[in-house]
Design an enzyme around this catalytic site. Structure first.
Site, PDB file in Angstrom:
ATOM      1  CG  ASP A   1       2.009  -0.111  11.201  1.00  0.00           C
ATOM      2  OD1 ASP A   1       3.114  -0.639  11.002  1.00  0.00           O
ATOM      3  OD2 ASP A   1       1.346   0.452  10.302  1.00  0.00           O
TER       4      ASP A   1
ATOM      5  CE1 TYR B   1      -0.456   4.563   6.266  1.00  0.00           C
ATOM      6  CE2 TYR B   1      -0.304   3.972   8.567  1.00  0.00           C
ATOM      7  CZ  TYR B   1      -0.235   3.623   7.238  1.00  0.00           C
ATOM      8  OH  TYR B   1       0.056   2.321   6.897  1.00  0.00           O
TER       9      TYR B   1
ATOM     10  CE  LYS C   1       3.748   0.930   7.738  1.00  0.00           C
ATOM     11  NZ  LYS C   1       2.649   1.654   8.377  1.00  0.00           N
TER      12      LYS C   1
ATOM     13  CG  HIS D   1       4.545   3.312   3.239  1.00  0.00           C
ATOM     14  ND1 HIS D   1       3.956   4.261   4.034  1.00  0.00           N
ATOM     15  CD2 HIS D   1       3.615   2.331   3.113  1.00  0.00           C
ATOM     16  CE1 HIS D   1       2.731   3.877   4.360  1.00  0.00           C
ATOM     17  NE2 HIS D   1       2.500   2.711   3.815  1.00  0.00           N
TER      18      HIS D   1
END
Ligand SMILES: NC(=O)c1ccc[n+]([C@@H]2O[C@H](COP(=O)([O-])OP(=O)(O)OC[C@H]3O[C@@H](n4cnc5c(N)ncnc54)[C@H](OP(=O)(O)O)[C@@H]3O)[C@@H](O)[C@H]2O)c1
Length: 271
Positions: free
Chosen positions: A47, A52, A77, A110
Site C-alpha cells: 500500500d 508518501y 492513492k 486519499h
C-alpha cells in the site's frame, strides 16, 4: 490463523491478499529495502500513495524482487488535494510513471477533503473526481477503485452518482477505534474495509491490558492487533521499516477466541 496469501474477494471478484504492507512514513531512502524485505517475507500486497513521496522506491523494490507482477497486489492513492477530473487523470499518470507499472491493482481517493481543510465540503468535486476514477477503471489500467477516509455522508455522495461503486474504503481502524457506523455502511454497500494504522501508528503497543491478552496467545500485541482486524473481516495494512517487525506481523497462526473478540470490540478508546 491467517496467511499472507489468504485473500478477500472484492465486489468485482478481484482477489486481494488479506494483509497489506503499509509504506507511509518510510523515508524514500529506506523504502526500496523495506518493500524488498516485505516481499521476501511473503507479503504480496503493498500500500502506497503519491503523497508518501516514496512511490519510485516502492516500485524499485517490487522490480528488484523479481516476483511476477500478477502475484503482487499494489495500491496507490490520488492526493487528497486533487479535486478535479483533469488533475485526477494527470496524477494517475504520475503514479504509474513513479511505480513503473502497466497497471495498478487498486486506486483510492486519499481523502474527501484536502488535508489542510479536514471536514470541508467537497461533494461536487468528489463526484467529479469519481467520474475520472471510473474512467481510469474502464481503461483497465486499474483493477479496482475505491476511497479512503470517507464517512457515511461522503460515501453516500459518491453512491448517489456512481456508475461503478467504490470497492474499498480504507479507514483508520484499530482495537478501540473500529468506526462501526462507517464500517457497517461500507460493508452493506459491498465495500471491503481496509484498516490503516492497525497499530495506531504504534501508540497501541504500550497498552498493558492488551499486552496481557497478547501474552495469553503467546503473540506480540502487534500480532494480536492485526489478527483482530482480519477476524472482523477487515484488511489490515501494518507498516514496518524493521524487518523483524515485518516478520513478526506476518506470523498469524493463532485464532482469537470469540469472548476475547467481544472484549476487544468493546475496548474503550484510549488514543
Ligand atoms: N489512507 C490513509 O489516509 C492512511 C493514513 C495512515 C496510514 N495509511 C496506511 O496504513 C499503513 C499503516 O499505518 P501506519 O503507518 O500509521 O502504522 P501502523 O502500521 O499502525 O504502525 C507502524 C509502527 O509500528 C511499528 N511496528 C510495526 N510492527 C511492529 C511490531 N511487530 N512490534 C513493534 N512495533 C511494530 C513500526 O515500527 P518500524 O517502522 O520501526 O518497524 C511503526 O513505528 C501506512 O503505512 C499506510 O500504508 C493510510
Amino acid at each position: 490463523m491467517t496467511k499472507l496469501t489468504d485473500t478477500y474477494t472484492l465486489s468485482n471478484d478481484l482477489q486481494i491478499p488479506k494483509i497489506g504492507f503499509g509504506t507511509w512514513q518510510i523515508p524514500a531512502n529506506l523504502a526500496q529495502k523495506a518493500v524488498l524485505n516485505a516481499l521476501d517475507l511473503g507479503y504480496r500486497h503493498i500500500d502506497t500513495a503519491l503523497v508518501y513521496q516514496n512511490e519510485q522506491e516502492v516500485g524499485a523494490g517490487i522490480q528488484e524482487s523479481n516476483i511476477k507482477r500478477e502475484e503482487i497486489f499494489i495500491t496507490s492513492k490520488l492526493p487528497a488535494e486533487t479535486k478535479s477530473y483533469d488533475q485526477t487523470l494527470q496524477d494517475f499518470e504520475t503514479t504509474m510513471a513513479n511505480l513503473q507499472l502497466d497497471y495498478l491493482d487498486l486506486y483510492l481517493i486519499h481523502a474527501p477533503w484536502p488535508w489542510a481543510q479536514k471536514g470541508a465540503n467537497y461533494d461536487q468535486q468528489n463526484r467529479e473526481v469519481w467520474q475520472a476514477m471510473e474512467e481510469i477503471y474502464a481503461s483497465r489500467r486499474v483493477k479496482a477503485i475505491g476511497v479512503s477516509n470517507f464517512n457515511v455522508y461522503d460515501l453516500q455522495n459518491i453512491l448517489d452518482v456512481a456508475q461503478i461503486k467504490p470497492m474499498v474504503n480504507q479507514i483508520r481502524y484499530f482495537i478501540g477505534n473500529t468506526e462501526n457506523e462507517i464500517t457497517e455502511f461500507s460493508q452493506a454497500y459491498g465495500m471491503l474495509v481496509e484498516a490503516y494504522s492497525p497499530l495506531a501508528t504504534d501508540e497501541l503497543l504500550n497498552n498493558q491490558q492488551l499486552q496481557q491478552l497478547a501474552k495469553k496467545y503467546g503473540v506480540s500485541l502487534a500480532q494480536l492487533a492485526i489478527q483482530f482486524c482480519v477476524q472482523n473481516g477487515v484488511l489490515p495494512l501494518p507498516k514496518a521499516i524493521q524487518r523483524a517487525h515485518a516478520a513478526n506481523n506476518a506470523q498469524l497462526d493463532f485464532v482469537i477466541e470469540t469472548t476475547d473478540m467481544e472484549q476487544l470490540n468493546n475496548f474503550q478508546k484510549t488514543i
